[in-house]
Design a protein around this motif. Structure first.
Motif, mmCIF file in Angstrom:
data_model
loop_
_atom_site.group_PDB
_atom_site.id
_atom_site.type_symbol
_atom_site.label_atom_id
_atom_site.label_comp_id
_atom_site.label_asym_id
_atom_site.label_seq_id
_atom_site.Cartn_x
_atom_site.Cartn_y
_atom_site.Cartn_z
ATOM 1 N N TYR A 126 -10.338 6.365 -10.744
ATOM 2 C CA TYR A 126 -9.826 5.993 -9.878
ATOM 3 C C TYR A 126 -8.360 6.146 -9.547
ATOM 4 O O TYR A 126 -7.644 5.659 -8.833
ATOM 5 C CB TYR A 126 -10.066 4.329 -9.341
ATOM 6 N N ARG A 167 -18.544 -9.891 -9.480
ATOM 7 C CA ARG A 167 -19.133 -8.757 -10.101
ATOM 8 C C ARG A 167 -18.675 -8.762 -11.507
ATOM 9 O O ARG A 167 -17.796 -9.489 -12.183
ATOM 10 C CB ARG A 167 -18.507 -7.590 -9.483
ATOM 11 N N LEU A 194 -3.898 1.562 -3.452
ATOM 12 C CA LEU A 194 -4.594 1.474 -2.337
ATOM 13 C C LEU A 194 -5.145 -0.136 -1.966
ATOM 14 O O LEU A 194 -5.298 -0.799 -2.832
ATOM 15 C CB LEU A 194 -5.946 2.303 -2.382
ATOM 16 N N VAL A 195 -5.423 -0.342 -0.603
ATOM 17 C CA VAL A 195 -5.965 -1.745 -0.520
ATOM 18 C C VAL A 195 -7.141 -2.279 -1.390
ATOM 19 O O VAL A 195 -7.415 -3.144 -1.885
ATOM 20 C CB VAL A 195 -6.055 -1.983 1.031
ATOM 21 N N SER A 196 -7.927 -1.037 -1.611
ATOM 22 C CA SER A 196 -9.131 -1.225 -2.332
ATOM 23 C C SER A 196 -9.096 -1.555 -3.662
ATOM 24 O O SER A 196 -10.052 -1.997 -4.429
ATOM 25 C CB SER A 196 -10.217 0.002 -1.999
ATOM 26 N N ASP A 197 -7.644 -1.142 -4.194
ATOM 27 C CA ASP A 197 -7.452 -1.637 -5.590
ATOM 28 C C ASP A 197 -7.202 -3.195 -5.928
ATOM 29 O O ASP A 197 -7.009 -3.356 -6.971
ATOM 30 C CB ASP A 197 -6.049 -0.826 -5.852
ATOM 31 N N SER A 198 -7.160 -3.978 -4.908
ATOM 32 C CA SER A 198 -7.247 -5.120 -5.171
ATOM 33 C C SER A 198 -8.234 -5.867 -5.873
ATOM 34 O O SER A 198 -9.472 -5.712 -5.391
ATOM 35 C CB SER A 198 -7.012 -5.913 -3.722
ATOM 36 N N ALA A 199 -8.016 -6.449 -6.968
ATOM 37 C CA ALA A 199 -9.043 -6.861 -7.868
ATOM 38 C C ALA A 199 -8.240 -7.633 -9.211
ATOM 39 O O ALA A 199 -6.958 -7.799 -9.251
ATOM 40 C CB ALA A 199 -9.800 -5.694 -8.283
ATOM 41 N N THR A 214 -2.896 -7.597 -5.830
ATOM 42 C CA THR A 214 -3.126 -7.661 -4.280
ATOM 43 C C THR A 214 -2.429 -6.609 -3.731
ATOM 44 O O THR A 214 -1.139 -6.422 -3.847
ATOM 45 C CB THR A 214 -2.721 -8.855 -3.765
ATOM 46 N N TYR A 236 -14.290 -6.866 -9.692
ATOM 47 C CA TYR A 236 -14.376 -7.250 -8.067
ATOM 48 C C TYR A 236 -14.634 -8.697 -8.132
ATOM 49 O O TYR A 236 -15.548 -8.978 -9.086
ATOM 50 C CB TYR A 236 -14.885 -6.189 -7.403
ATOM 51 N N GLU A 263 0.707 -1.111 0.088
ATOM 52 C CA GLU A 263 -0.120 -0.130 0.223
ATOM 53 C C GLU A 263 0.763 1.261 0.060
ATOM 54 O O GLU A 263 1.811 1.340 0.759
ATOM 55 C CB GLU A 263 -0.994 0.048 1.448
ATOM 56 N N PRO A 278 -1.541 -4.208 3.067
ATOM 57 C CA PRO A 278 -1.428 -3.108 3.856
ATOM 58 C C PRO A 278 -0.172 -2.842 4.544
ATOM 59 O O PRO A 278 0.554 -3.954 4.703
ATOM 60 C CB PRO A 278 -2.499 -3.477 4.801
#
Lengths: 114, 114
Positions: free
Chosen positions: B61, B42, B82-87, B111, B39, B15, B114
């Motif tokens: 983003y 989805r 960002l951690v939320s970019d993991s996809a 991945t 994601y 991160e 953090p």
């Protein structure tokens, strides 16, 4: 996932049965697409439609059928002739079937056939 | 015929560090290139595309991609992960038929640790 809906989210069927996956869009897009996603293989195009009442086979159309009677709807039927139907199915639409407009995807339907 | 290669199945990044997801392509004619993110369970979300013009394309983003014609590459980048970019990230190229059909790579799982 924009204005594209797919139903149901999960679908279970017995081998030998046909099954129809729903795809509806309210984006007023001319073009619609069906993809199949398998682990490690990315997305593969099954069928596409550039305009109402017209559709074309994609790379892996065998065992599938579609219709495009309305602009907003593009249902996919997985027939019993599809040898390996278990997969994640994604519907998409774009403003036009020509050029390079981005495609917008629905949330997908996970089909399991046993 | 068109093709897309994503040479890395998995990319791990800490991160806050910059991230790069690689994509190379092969296509006859002018390349129209796309990046999508997925994601879990989805549909795909459009990030950015290159049609013509500046080689550095900015997208959603905070992502950007650099088109390099001599290396036939279109790598996805972000200055600070960002951690939320993991996809799961897919590169795609429009096929050579003139229709707006996309040919997808096999995907790279990012991945962010953090």
């Amino acid at each position: 996932d924009g204005g594209i809906t797919q139903s149901p989210k999960y679908l279970f069927r017995k081998e030998g049965q046909n099954v129809t996956l729903s795809c509806e869009q309210n984006l007023n897009h001319d073009a619609m697409y069906w993809y199949r996603q398998d682990p490690g293989q990315g997305l593969r195009l099954i069928y596409y439609s550039q305009i109402v009442n017209d559709f074309q086979k994609g790379d892996i159309a065998e065992g599938y059928s579609v219709s495009r009677e309305k602009k907003e709807s593009f249902p996919l039927t997985v027939t019993s002739a599809q040898k390996n139907p278990t997969a994640f199915y994604l519907c998409a639409s774009s403003v036009s079937g020509q050029g390079a407009s981005e495609q917008y995807f629905g949330p997908g339907t996970r089909l399991t056939v046993t | 015929a068109q093709s897309v290669a994503q040479p890395e199945d998995q990319v791990n990044v800490a991160e806050g560090n910059p991230l790069t997801v690689k994509c190379t392509y092969s296509v006859s004619g002018n390349p129209y290139l796309f990046w999508y993110v997925q994601y879990p369970n989805r549909g795909l979300q459009f990030l950015l595309k290159y049609i013509t013009g500046d080689n550095l394309v900015k997208g959603s983003y905070g992502f950007e991609a650099e088109f390099n014609k001599s290396q036939t590459s279109f790598h996805l980048k972000k200055p600070s992960a960002l951690v939320s970019d993991s996809a799961l990230y897919f590169c795609a190229v429009r096929d050579g038929t003139g229709a707006n059909n996309l040919f997808f790579g096999t995907g790279t799982r990012l991945t962010v640790i953090p």
